[in-house]
Design a protein around this motif. Structure first.
Motif, PDB file in Angstrom:
ATOM      1  N   GLN A 169       0.843  -1.187   0.000  1.00 46.42           N
ATOM      2  CA  GLN A 169       0.000   0.000   0.000  1.00 46.42           C
ATOM      3  C   GLN A 169       0.887   1.248   0.000  1.00 46.42           C
ATOM      4  O   GLN A 169       2.099   1.176   0.157  1.00 46.42           O
ATOM      5  CB  GLN A 169      -0.916   0.005   1.227  1.00 46.42           C
ATOM      6  CG  GLN A 169      -1.830  -1.207   1.330  1.00 46.42           C
ATOM      7  CD  GLN A 169      -2.734  -1.106   2.545  1.00 46.42           C
ATOM      8  OE1 GLN A 169      -3.889  -0.709   2.454  1.00 46.42           O
ATOM      9  NE2 GLN A 169      -2.204  -1.478   3.709  1.00 46.42           N
ATOM     10  N   ARG A 170       0.264   2.382  -0.144  1.00 49.86           N
ATOM     11  CA  ARG A 170       1.013   3.645  -0.193  1.00 49.86           C
ATOM     12  C   ARG A 170       0.630   4.524   1.001  1.00 49.86           C
ATOM     13  O   ARG A 170      -0.536   4.641   1.354  1.00 49.86           O
ATOM     14  CB  ARG A 170       0.711   4.385  -1.501  1.00 49.86           C
ATOM     15  CG  ARG A 170       1.497   5.685  -1.676  1.00 49.86           C
ATOM     16  CD  ARG A 170       1.225   6.337  -3.017  1.00 49.86           C
ATOM     17  NE  ARG A 170       1.774   5.565  -4.121  1.00 49.86           N
ATOM     18  CZ  ARG A 170       3.045   5.657  -4.535  1.00 49.86           C
ATOM     19  NH1 ARG A 170       3.882   6.470  -3.905  1.00 49.86           N
ATOM     20  NH2 ARG A 170       3.457   4.922  -5.557  1.00 49.86           N
ATOM     21  N   GLY A 171       1.653   5.131   1.595  1.00 51.50           N
ATOM     22  CA  GLY A 171       1.411   6.099   2.658  1.00 51.50           C
ATOM     23  C   GLY A 171       0.950   5.506   3.962  1.00 51.50           C
ATOM     24  O   GLY A 171       0.237   6.158   4.730  1.00 51.50           O
ATOM     25  N   CYS A 172       1.373   4.279   4.263  1.00 52.55           N
ATOM     26  CA  CYS A 172       0.984   3.659   5.542  1.00 52.55           C
ATOM     27  C   CYS A 172       1.641   4.390   6.714  1.00 52.55           C
ATOM     28  O   CYS A 172       2.683   5.038   6.577  1.00 52.55           O
ATOM     29  CB  CYS A 172       1.397   2.195   5.570  1.00 52.55           C
ATOM     30  SG  CYS A 172       0.459   1.142   4.446  1.00 52.55           S
ATOM     31  N   LEU A 173       1.044   4.237   7.870  1.00 50.75           N
ATOM     32  CA  LEU A 173       1.562   4.860   9.082  1.00 50.75           C
ATOM     33  C   LEU A 173       3.021   4.461   9.325  1.00 50.75           C
ATOM     34  O   LEU A 173       3.835   5.271   9.782  1.00 50.75           O
ATOM     35  CB  LEU A 173       0.683   4.454  10.271  1.00 50.75           C
ATOM     36  CG  LEU A 173       0.847   5.198  11.585  1.00 50.75           C
ATOM     37  CD1 LEU A 173       0.661   6.684  11.397  1.00 50.75           C
ATOM     38  CD2 LEU A 173      -0.153   4.658  12.602  1.00 50.75           C
ATOM     39  N   GLU A 174       3.365   3.236   8.991  1.00 48.37           N
ATOM     40  CA  GLU A 174       4.728   2.735   9.184  1.00 48.37           C
ATOM     41  C   GLU A 174       5.753   3.517   8.372  1.00 48.37           C
ATOM     42  O   GLU A 174       6.923   3.600   8.753  1.00 48.37           O
ATOM     43  CB  GLU A 174       4.780   1.253   8.825  1.00 48.37           C
ATOM     44  CG  GLU A 174       6.124   0.589   9.030  1.00 48.37           C
ATOM     45  CD  GLU A 174       6.053  -0.900   8.796  1.00 48.37           C
ATOM     46  OE1 GLU A 174       6.726  -1.376   7.857  1.00 48.37           O
ATOM     47  OE2 GLU A 174       5.323  -1.592   9.544  1.00 48.37           O
ATOM     48  N   THR A 175       5.337   4.082   7.233  1.00 43.84           N
ATOM     49  CA  THR A 175       6.276   4.826   6.396  1.00 43.84           C
ATOM     50  C   THR A 175       6.595   6.202   6.970  1.00 43.84           C
ATOM     51  O   THR A 175       7.451   6.918   6.437  1.00 43.84           O
ATOM     52  CB  THR A 175       5.717   5.001   4.969  1.00 43.84           C
ATOM     53  OG1 THR A 175       4.560   5.839   5.003  1.00 43.84           O
ATOM     54  CG2 THR A 175       5.364   3.656   4.351  1.00 43.84           C
TER      55      THR A 175
END
Length: 301
Positions: A169-175
């Motif tokens: 996915q894109r822009g996850c909290l982890e990133t």
């Protein structure tokens, strides 16, 4: 007597606990690399604990990174340990002759933090390491969810234009709020990159300040998600980034205070008062793993 193993990429922390969950003996060994080496070293740690305590063990619990099937003890994608698909629980039980329970390391740490910190009610353990994930404990019992993904909030997308996450996915909290996010944005040869980032921000570096603010905002978002979805009474911040210490907690609380000033609803939740740092030196994952052998330690979906 029960024993727990916290198996990480470089070390195995082993602890024996009594019936009340109090640690009575502990030791540390290198974890090794590859399934045979890790199994051999785990068995060695258990043998040394048995010799040190003079007792056999009723059960063995293991907290380990990777995708874990607690019902079978099978571990997949433990890349930092050098194996991909191993029937770890069965193999360790065959070596020791003792029942073995295997759990994801963050879930094990959540259970251990709950008991060692003397917490009450629903609790979340927010692990800020290379990635971001949480373990949920409801009134003293671990909650895995229907399919074992309870607490995987690091993979909630919050920025559609953000970086691509390892989950696809894109822009996850982890990133945004993790050790890997810091490494991507603030490359450094420092032994503790997060601490180096905070020091640079305190020294006035504008880019370090920007990254620190984004990190604190991401951690605050994780706290808000955990409270709004599970209404946990406490969020314990652990993992490698927690070693930044009080400065991290202060930055996160500043963000939560700003949000509360803009929202009476958020202000009513007392979010800044619900978060705390994991105290240094607590072997929460090993103790939590040891408690997995107690049937009352896990809620069934």
């Amino acid at each position: 007597m029960r024993v727990g193993l916290d198996i990480g990429g470089t070390k195995i922390d082993a602890v024996a606990i009594d019936d009340d969950g109090a640690p009575i003996e502990s030791l540390r060994l290198a974890s090794g690399f590859g399934d045979l080496a890790v199994l051999t070293n785990a068995a060695e740690a258990l043998a040394r604990l048995r010799d040190a305590t003079g007792h056999d063990f009723e059960s063995i619990g293991v907290g380990i990174p990777g995708l874990v099937d607690p019902s079978t003890g099978r571990v997949r994608h433990a890349v930092n340990l050098g194996f991909d698909d191993v029937d770890f629980g069965h193999d360790l039980s065959a070596l020791t002759g003792v029942p073995v329970s295997v759990e994801n390391d963050v879930n094990a740490a959540a259970l251990g933090a709950y008991h060692l910190m003397g917490l009450d009610g629903p609790v979340a353990y927010l692990n800020l390491g290379t990635g971001l994930a949480a373990g949920i404990v409801l009134d003293g019992r671990l909650w895995r969810g229907a399919r074992g993904v309870s607490g995987e909030i690091g993979h909630i997308p919050i920025d559609p234009s953000g970086f691509v996450c390892p989950c696809g996915q894109r822009g996850c909290l982890e990133t945004i709020a993790s050790g890997s996010a810091i490494a991507r944005q603030w490359p450094t040869g420092a032994e503790h990159p997060a601490q180096a980032l905070f020091a640079a921000a305190d020294a006035g570096d504008p880019e370090a300040r920007r990254i620190r603010t984004a990190l604190a905002t991401g951690v605050a978002a994780a706290v808000r998600i955990l409270v709004l979805t599970v209404d946990v009474e406490s969020v314990v911040i652990g993992g490698g980034l927690s070693h930044v210490g009080p400065p991290l907690l202060e930055c996160v609380r500043d963000v939560l205070d700003d949000w509360a000033a803009q929202s009476e609803f958020l202000a009513s939740l007392d979010l800044p008062e619900r978060i705390r740092l994991l105290p240094e030196g607590l072997s929460v994952a090993a103790v939590g793993a040891a408690m997995l052998g107690r049937p009352e330690s896990v809620l069934r979906a």
